[in-house]
Design an enzyme around this catalytic site. Structure first.
Site, PDB file in Angstrom:
ATOM      1  N   HIS A 266      22.137 -47.702 -11.054  1.00 22.33           N
ATOM      2  CA  HIS A 266      23.034 -48.708 -11.672  1.00 22.33           C
ATOM      3  C   HIS A 266      23.550 -49.686 -10.612  1.00 22.33           C
ATOM      4  O   HIS A 266      24.711 -50.106 -10.685  1.00 22.33           O
ATOM      5  CB  HIS A 266      24.265 -48.061 -12.322  1.00 22.33           C
ATOM      6  CG  HIS A 266      23.999 -47.145 -13.470  1.00 22.33           C
ATOM      7  ND1 HIS A 266      23.820 -47.587 -14.762  1.00 22.33           N
ATOM      8  CD2 HIS A 266      23.915 -45.783 -13.535  1.00 22.33           C
ATOM      9  CE1 HIS A 266      23.638 -46.537 -15.558  1.00 22.33           C
ATOM     10  NE2 HIS A 266      23.686 -45.440 -14.844  1.00 22.33           N
TER      11      HIS A 266
ATOM     12  N   SER B  15      19.760 -41.876 -13.984  1.00 24.30           N
ATOM     13  CA  SER B  15      21.150 -42.009 -13.518  1.00 24.30           C
ATOM     14  C   SER B  15      21.579 -40.750 -12.751  1.00 24.30           C
ATOM     15  O   SER B  15      21.037 -40.481 -11.680  1.00 24.30           O
ATOM     16  CB  SER B  15      22.033 -42.301 -14.733  1.00 24.30           C
ATOM     17  OG  SER B  15      23.295 -42.714 -14.349  1.00 24.30           O
ATOM     18  N   ALA B  16      22.514 -39.948 -13.259  1.00 23.95           N
ATOM     19  CA  ALA B  16      22.937 -38.734 -12.552  1.00 23.95           C
ATOM     20  C   ALA B  16      21.752 -37.804 -12.281  1.00 23.95           C
ATOM     21  O   ALA B  16      21.711 -37.117 -11.260  1.00 23.95           O
ATOM     22  CB  ALA B  16      24.010 -38.005 -13.349  1.00 23.95           C
TER      23      ALA B  16
ATOM     24  N   GLU C 198      19.770 -51.765 -12.682  1.00 23.90           N
ATOM     25  CA  GLU C 198      19.443 -51.245 -14.010  1.00 23.90           C
ATOM     26  C   GLU C 198      18.094 -51.802 -14.466  1.00 23.90           C
ATOM     27  O   GLU C 198      17.813 -52.991 -14.303  1.00 23.90           O
ATOM     28  CB  GLU C 198      20.548 -51.590 -14.998  1.00 23.90           C
ATOM     29  CG  GLU C 198      21.827 -50.829 -14.681  1.00 23.90           C
ATOM     30  CD  GLU C 198      22.889 -50.924 -15.763  1.00 23.90           C
ATOM     31  OE1 GLU C 198      22.795 -51.804 -16.636  1.00 23.90           O
ATOM     32  OE2 GLU C 198      23.828 -50.099 -15.736  1.00 23.90           O
TER      33      GLU C 198
ATOM     34  N   GLY D 130      25.070 -38.892 -16.959  1.00 19.32           N
ATOM     35  CA  GLY D 130      26.411 -38.504 -17.390  1.00 19.32           C
ATOM     36  C   GLY D 130      27.265 -38.452 -16.136  1.00 19.32           C
ATOM     37  O   GLY D 130      27.243 -39.383 -15.339  1.00 19.32           O
TER      38      GLY D 130
END
Lengths: 249, 249
Positions: B166, B129-130, B202, B96
């Protein structure tokens, strides 16, 4: 006629400094000459903190603005930086990394001096990219990587809203799963109490005079506000209504 | 045999949670089942702070992990969050906005508890991700917009380097003049004293066991270090050499 608390305010806020396929500041030549010429500016104080090579960056700006008749001095060259700001005819803050730039402004304690010189004394302020981000209320809508930690994201607050420079439309063919620019700005708008965001595509700029903020360039700009769908505004729009709205809050 | 100060460390650090054209976490199903299954995990403590809708986000993770045999609880549901961490069998921090996520970890004062539970007690940690950004030394190489101001960019430090999730290769046909991902990470590498950056495309992930950090997925990863050209490493590479290097400093 002006209801602005800052009738002398003069800002030229560029989304970007280089526009494909032109050279550095080339696309903005007409706007810059008009903007600085109107105040009979001969000499520009350049703030190179967004990149690490202050002298190299200042030389690049000299090479661009010199032929148009403007002398350029780099703020890094002055021992007394507040004094340099206080005697400047005009200020230009260039792009690079917004976090590095804002940290530099805090480290050298020049934010208040720049703000007062621009808002109270009415000297022309020009920003591009990161230099446009720091001219707004805060840097919450920069696209840059947070490579250094500034003491705050609050910035010069020459305008009370945020700008997203280099705005990039979503590519419907992309398979990349990182957030799109629109998603990122909408996540920001979900944070309680944040101001609206004017998203400027490359080649776009805002020219602020007192309480008017006219969109220039070829492309439409987007306004993100709360949960609403972003709204598109054509060239020539006066975003001055944001000054009124944000004052009323 | 291990020279690691954290021989019990077990991390699964995903570049991203969704890979085109699959559903949420679908591409990583095999890795996740193996990783959690190895420690006989039945229940996962999910940290939903990267998005604002904590319950909605937790429900999404339940819907993904439930059918694979894992119960999911949301950290937002616990009054005593440190206690929830201290009794967790495994922790998953989802993606997020990285700034929002890190601020949440600071606001609820759970960083030390998570760090100790993972490094000293060896419970499995999964990030995407985050959630991968905050597992590293700091969030200096997130791609996210700084929509809130955390008290620091220093993060869980489960690994002493940075990761760029990413990772996106430069599009040679682009006319956009914002910095490329490579330019952004190289600007970071110019800041004195910063650690190297592992850039994960990714679909890529690092599986860390003690002092080994194996690259998995289909694609090569890039290592950015100082002024050197980024260097490409194939799947199967053990980035554990970074633990040795960074310990020696």
């Amino acid at each position: 006629m002006s209801s602005s608390p800052y009738p002398a305010r003069q800002l030229l806020l560029l989304s970007n400094s280089t526009l494909h396929p032109g050279g550095y500041l080339e696309y903005a030549q007409g706007y810059i000459k008009d903007f600085l010429g109107r105040s009979a500016v001969k000499k520009v104080l350049f703030v190179p903190f967004a990149l690490r090579d202050h002298q190299g960056y200042t030389d690049k700006v000299k090479a661009a603005l010199g032929p148009w008749g403007f002398q350029v001095e780099g703020l890094h060259d002055f021992a007394d930086k507040c004094q340099a700001v206080n005697s400047a005819q005009a200020i230009f803050i260039g792009g690079g990394n917004t976090f590095q730039l804002l940290k530099g402004l805090y480290d050298f304690q020049v934010l208040e001096a720049i703000r007062s010189r621009v808002l109270d004394h009415g000297i022309p302020y020009m920003g591009s990219s990161a230099g446009t981000n720091v001219s707004t209320k805060s840097i919450h809508t920069t696209n840059d990587m947070p490579i250094v930690f500034p003491p705050s994201f609050e910035a010069l607050n020459l305008v009370p809203f945020n700008i997203n420079p280099h705005y990039l439309d979503t590519d419907p063919n992309s398979t990349h799963k990182g957030e799109t620019r629109e998603e990122r700005i909408r996540q920001y708008q979900q944070v309680p109490g944040v101001p609206p965001v004017v998203a400027l595509r490359e080649g776009s700029l805002l020219e602020v005079t007192g309480d008017h903020a006219i969109l220039k360039g070829q492309l439409e700009a987007l306004l993100f506000r709360g949960d609403a769908e972003p709204r598109s505004y054509p060239t020539g729009t006066d975003f001055g209504f944001l000054f009124q709205e944000l004052k009323a809050q």
